[in-house]
Every structure is written in C-alpha cells, then in structure tokens.
Design a protein around this motif. Sequence first.
Motif, PDB file in Angstrom:
ATOM      1  N   CYS A   1       5.769 -13.632  -4.199  1.00 41.40           N
ATOM      2  CA  CYS A   1       5.464 -13.213  -5.582  1.00 41.40           C
ATOM      3  C   CYS A   1       5.905 -11.778  -5.822  1.00 41.40           C
ATOM      4  N   ARG A   2       5.661 -10.916  -4.832  1.00 38.70           N
ATOM      5  CA  ARG A   2       6.047  -9.517  -4.996  1.00 38.70           C
ATOM      6  C   ARG A   2       7.566  -9.394  -5.113  1.00 38.70           C
ATOM      7  N   ARG A   3       8.291 -10.160  -4.316  1.00 39.00           N
ATOM      8  CA  ARG A   3       9.752 -10.082  -4.337  1.00 39.00           C
ATOM      9  C   ARG A   3      10.329 -10.681  -5.618  1.00 39.00           C
ATOM     10  N   LEU A   4       9.531 -11.493  -6.312  1.00 36.70           N
ATOM     11  CA  LEU A   4       9.954 -12.018  -7.606  1.00 36.70           C
ATOM     12  C   LEU A   4       9.673 -11.035  -8.735  1.00 36.70           C
ATOM     13  N   GLY A   5       9.010  -9.930  -8.416  1.00 33.93           N
ATOM     14  CA  GLY A   5       8.779  -8.901  -9.414  1.00 33.93           C
ATOM     15  C   GLY A   5       7.352  -8.768  -9.894  1.00 33.93           C
ATOM     16  N   ALA A   6       6.436  -9.615  -9.373  1.00 30.82           N
ATOM     17  CA  ALA A   6       5.044  -9.549  -9.816  1.00 30.82           C
ATOM     18  C   ALA A   6       4.311  -8.383  -9.160  1.00 30.82           C
ATOM     19  N   GLU A   7       3.301  -7.872  -9.845  1.00 37.59           N
ATOM     20  CA  GLU A   7       2.370  -6.931  -9.232  1.00 37.59           C
ATOM     21  C   GLU A   7       1.315  -7.761  -8.514  1.00 37.59           C
ATOM     22  N   VAL A   8       1.178  -7.569  -7.229  1.00 37.56           N
ATOM     23  CA  VAL A   8       0.338  -8.443  -6.412  1.00 37.56           C
ATOM     24  C   VAL A   8      -0.848  -7.661  -5.847  1.00 37.56           C
ATOM     25  N   SER A  24       2.651  -6.901  11.884  1.00 35.35           N
ATOM     26  CA  SER A  24       3.934  -6.592  11.257  1.00 35.35           C
ATOM     27  C   SER A  24       4.014  -7.153   9.841  1.00 35.35           C
ATOM     28  N   GLU A  25       3.372  -8.297   9.588  1.00 37.94           N
ATOM     29  CA  GLU A  25       3.397  -8.883   8.250  1.00 37.94           C
ATOM     30  C   GLU A  25       2.521  -8.076   7.283  1.00 37.94           C
ATOM     31  N   ILE A  26       1.421  -7.535   7.789  1.00 40.86           N
ATOM     32  CA  ILE A  26       0.589  -6.672   6.950  1.00 40.86           C
ATOM     33  C   ILE A  26       1.371  -5.415   6.570  1.00 40.86           C
ATOM     34  N   GLU A  31       4.572  -2.099   2.757  1.00 39.72           N
ATOM     35  CA  GLU A  31       5.827  -1.427   2.444  1.00 39.72           C
ATOM     36  C   GLU A  31       6.422  -1.928   1.132  1.00 39.72           C
ATOM     37  N   GLU A  32       6.241  -3.216   0.861  1.00 37.66           N
ATOM     38  CA  GLU A  32       6.848  -3.805  -0.327  1.00 37.66           C
ATOM     39  C   GLU A  32       5.997  -3.641  -1.577  1.00 37.66           C
ATOM     40  N   GLY A  33       4.836  -2.983  -1.444  1.00 36.98           N
ATOM     41  CA  GLY A  33       4.055  -2.659  -2.627  1.00 36.98           C
ATOM     42  C   GLY A  33       2.923  -3.609  -2.942  1.00 36.98           C
ATOM     43  N   VAL A  34       2.550  -4.478  -2.011  1.00 39.49           N
ATOM     44  CA  VAL A  34       1.371  -5.323  -2.224  1.00 39.49           C
ATOM     45  C   VAL A  34       0.126  -4.447  -2.112  1.00 39.49           C
ATOM     46  N   THR A  35      -0.769  -4.577  -3.071  1.00 40.17           N
ATOM     47  CA  THR A  35      -2.021  -3.819  -3.063  1.00 40.17           C
ATOM     48  C   THR A  35      -3.109  -4.650  -2.403  1.00 40.17           C
ATOM     49  N   LEU A 191      13.964  -2.162   2.926  1.00 43.86           N
ATOM     50  CA  LEU A 191      13.073  -2.536   1.831  1.00 43.86           C
ATOM     51  C   LEU A 191      13.839  -2.924   0.566  1.00 43.86           C
ATOM     52  N   ALA A 192      14.817  -2.132   0.173  1.00 44.71           N
ATOM     53  CA  ALA A 192      15.546  -2.406  -1.073  1.00 44.71           C
ATOM     54  C   ALA A 192      16.258  -3.751  -1.014  1.00 44.71           C
TER      55      ALA A 192
END
Length: 293
Positions: A1-8, A24-26, A31-35, A191-192
């Motif tokens: 969902c985050r990689r699709l552009g959603a705020e998660v 590593s998954e956490i 890093e990808e902006g999951v809150t 990340l990008a």
Amino acid sequence: CRRLGAEVVMVYRRTRNEMPAIESEIVEAEEEGVTFRFLAAPAELLRQGDMITGMKCQNMRLGEPDASGRRRPEPVENDFTELAATAVIAAIGQVPCMQGFESLDSGRGWIRADSTGATAKDGVYSGGDALGLSLVTTSIYQGRMAAAAIDAKLRGTPLPVEEKAVIANKFSIYYDHYAASSRNETAALPLAERMADLRREVVATLDERSIIEECARCMSCGLCFDCGNCWNVCGENVMPLKGRLKGDSAALATSDCKGCRHCMDECPCGFIEMIDPATGKYIRASMDDSYLV
C-alpha cells in the motif's frame, strides 16, 4: 500500500520490542515511511453509510509476560483514540486455506499431524506451514519424515527409528579452528527505486559465489568433518585412522583410552563426547572446566 502511494498507519497492541516480525522487514517499512502506532488495538470501525472513515482504537499498556514470553497487552480503561482512514486492512497473521481439507482441520485452522506427518485420515500426510508457521528447515525435516513413513507403510515394514543426536553447545565448539568470515548479506534496492516500480524485486537472492562462501562458513556443529585433530593429539593412539569417523556418529569404545580429554577438547565441532564410567554421565569440554553434565 505504501509503495502504491498511500499513507499507511500500522496499529499494534504491544511495542516494537514485542513485534513477532522479521527485524529487517520492520526496518524496511520504517525506511519507506510506514507509521507505526504502538500500544493500540482496533476496537471499532467508523463509517458513513457504507464507507469506512476511520477506526477507533483502544489504548493499551503492557502487563506481565504471557505464555509466549512477551508482556501481555492490557486495555487502559476508557482510553481510546480515533484514526481517520479510507481503508482498513487486517494483517494479523497467516493461516492455510482449508478448502477441500476441512476434515483435517484441527479446529483452529491448522492441520493436525503426528511426528511422521500422518493425519487423522488414513493415507494422508501433511507438513510445513499447514501445521503451523515455522522455518523452511522444519518443513524439509517434516517432508523427510513423512516420506520415510509413507515408504514404510507401503512396504509393510516398521517405521525407522530416528536417532537423536546430542546437540553441540557453544562450550563444545573450538572456535580458533575456524577462520573468521563475515556473513554474506542479501542486497536490497535503494529506497527511491523501491517506491518507484512495484515490478522490481526489492531483496535479491545470493549469487553463486556468495552461496558457496556461506556454505564454507559451516562449523559442522556436532558432526565430524574429518579434520584429524583427534588423531593428531591422541597420545595413546586409540583414535582410528584419519577419515574413519567422517559422518559417523557411532561411539568409540576402547580400553586403552586414558581419559585425558585432549581429543574432546581439540575437536572443533563438538563431535567427540566422553562418558564418566563411574556415573554414566556425559563429559563435555566447557570454558569453566565443569565437565560433568
């Protein structure tokens, strides 16, 4: 969902320390902006008509450890938080799809099988994550045991008796025998690049060279790999010629052994064990010289 552009926002009823997830998954999610919102548990979905508009969360605190060893989450009385949302996704774990296998269901969404993989239905065997989430090595072991049981059943022979090897512990390994070698880590996309293309594989597998290097790091814990140390240090010449013990877990019995323990202390992988004839207890090398166990 985050990689699709959603705020998660991920809601979890304990803290980060208790999360039953791969570290590593956490880290990658962070890093990808999951809150992450910790010490909160879903209590109610908020709606406008047929549309979900948010979620009401019960605020929690940590109590005493439960059966899993993690501190038990306890609700804080009359303490709630509301989160706005356009979608709510349940992500609390994995269970197998039991469609077509309902008769094998243990009642908790998993298949029940004995140590050979045999289920309650004659002729049906099971293993792997259908029995419960575990490791690939566990699944391979369960498959091997099931294959042996099926072979014995078809042949009409007794089930093979599994040998239980004594587990080598950290005190029985002679670390100086092994060359220091760093672990080969898998590479991940920057990340990008992760966020830009969902079709890209984020974490790569090891290449052939790295796999060979990883295999070379094996310490062969508890299993002879024919190093010859025992033969070299035995002053009584009671050890077999170099190569005789390779892969063999049979005990060596000889009246010529003086019990000096040199072979045991110099065995790099903890394969050699001795038994005190007076007590019948195993003797093991250890850093504090407590040999009887």
